[in-house]
Design a protein around this motif. Structure first.
Motif, short mmCIF file in Angstrom:
data_model
loop_
_atom_site.label_atom_id
_atom_site.label_comp_id
_atom_site.label_asym_id
_atom_site.label_seq_id
_atom_site.Cartn_x
_atom_site.Cartn_y
_atom_site.Cartn_z
N MET A 283 45.53 -72.21 93.73
CA MET A 283 46.96 -72.36 93.70
C MET A 283 47.13 -73.47 94.70
N LYS A 284 48.35 -74.11 94.54
CA LYS A 284 48.74 -75.11 94.97
C LYS A 284 50.05 -74.72 96.13
N ALA A 285 49.89 -75.01 97.48
CA ALA A 285 50.91 -74.57 98.16
C ALA A 285 52.23 -75.34 98.09
N ASN A 286 53.18 -74.91 98.41
CA ASN A 286 54.77 -75.41 98.03
C ASN A 286 54.90 -75.90 96.83
N LEU A 287 54.34 -75.11 95.76
CA LEU A 287 54.66 -75.75 94.41
C LEU A 287 55.35 -74.53 93.86
N THR A 288 56.46 -74.86 93.19
CA THR A 288 57.38 -74.04 92.41
C THR A 288 57.32 -74.37 91.00
N ASP A 289 56.91 -73.60 89.96
CA ASP A 289 57.12 -73.63 88.70
C ASP A 289 57.99 -72.75 88.06
N VAL A 290 59.14 -73.41 87.42
CA VAL A 290 60.46 -72.77 87.08
C VAL A 290 60.10 -73.09 85.46
N THR A 291 60.48 -71.92 84.67
CA THR A 291 60.53 -71.97 83.39
C THR A 291 61.82 -71.27 82.71
N VAL A 292 62.47 -71.80 81.96
CA VAL A 292 63.88 -71.41 81.54
C VAL A 292 63.53 -71.12 80.10
N VAL A 293 64.03 -70.04 79.65
CA VAL A 293 64.08 -69.85 78.04
C VAL A 293 65.49 -69.58 77.65
N LEU A 294 66.14 -70.62 76.66
CA LEU A 294 67.54 -70.64 76.53
C LEU A 294 67.63 -70.38 75.11
N ASP A 295 68.77 -69.61 74.60
CA ASP A 295 69.13 -69.15 73.34
C ASP A 295 70.05 -70.34 73.04
N ARG A 296 69.79 -70.93 71.72
CA ARG A 296 70.63 -72.08 71.34
C ARG A 296 71.13 -71.93 70.02
N SER A 297 71.11 -70.52 69.52
CA SER A 297 71.58 -69.93 68.26
C SER A 297 73.07 -70.23 68.15
N GLY A 298 73.70 -70.22 67.05
CA GLY A 298 74.95 -70.59 66.86
C GLY A 298 75.96 -69.46 67.42
N SER A 299 75.73 -68.32 67.79
CA SER A 299 76.17 -67.65 68.65
C SER A 299 76.66 -68.12 70.26
N MET A 300 76.04 -68.94 70.56
CA MET A 300 76.37 -69.67 71.92
C MET A 300 77.51 -70.72 71.92
N HIS A 301 77.99 -71.08 70.78
CA HIS A 301 78.91 -71.91 70.74
C HIS A 301 80.26 -71.41 71.72
N SER A 302 80.30 -70.05 71.84
CA SER A 302 81.61 -69.84 72.71
C SER A 302 81.26 -69.91 73.97
N CYS A 303 80.04 -69.87 74.59
CA CYS A 303 79.67 -70.13 75.80
C CYS A 303 78.88 -71.31 76.24
N LYS A 304 79.07 -72.17 75.37
CA LYS A 304 78.29 -73.39 75.53
C LYS A 304 78.44 -74.26 76.90
N SER A 305 79.65 -74.41 77.33
CA SER A 305 79.90 -75.11 78.50
C SER A 305 79.40 -74.15 79.82
N ASP A 306 79.65 -72.93 79.81
CA ASP A 306 79.03 -71.92 80.65
C ASP A 306 77.61 -72.23 80.94
N ALA A 307 76.75 -72.04 79.95
CA ALA A 307 75.50 -72.16 79.63
C ALA A 307 74.95 -73.57 80.14
N GLU A 308 75.62 -74.65 79.86
CA GLU A 308 74.99 -75.87 80.44
C GLU A 308 75.30 -76.00 81.82
N GLY A 309 76.69 -75.36 82.27
CA GLY A 309 76.86 -75.65 83.61
C GLY A 309 75.86 -74.99 84.41
N GLY A 310 75.55 -73.59 84.04
CA GLY A 310 74.69 -72.95 84.61
C GLY A 310 73.09 -73.55 84.95
#
Length: 80
Positions: free
Chosen positions: A1-28
């Protein structure tokens, strides 16, 4: 393991239901990435979008090389 390494993984819904919160998701996502860029140490970042398919936008990319994210809602959510 490497010291001082952070591995970030984001899994994001891009389905059509995200239209209503698109800008919030992008901003976040974009705010989170900018905050991580200011943290000490090394960070790699992965972003996976999903609907009825999945797509790697970033795969273990150094966080300093990650630009603004734009969400393009489409498709349906696979329930399997």
């Amino acid at each position: 393991m490497k010291a001082n390494l952070t591995d970030v993984t984001v899994v994001l819904d891009r389905s059509g239901s995200m239209h209503s919160c698109k800008s919030d998701a992008e901003g976040g996502v974009n705010s989170f990435v900018e905050e991580q860029k200011r943290q000490p140490g090394e960070c790699v970042y992965s972003l996976v979008e999903f609907d009825n398919e999945y797509n790697f936008v970033h795969r273990a990319t150094p966080i300093q090389n990650v630009g603004n994210y734009t969400l393009i809602p489409r498709g349906g959510t696979a329930l399997l």
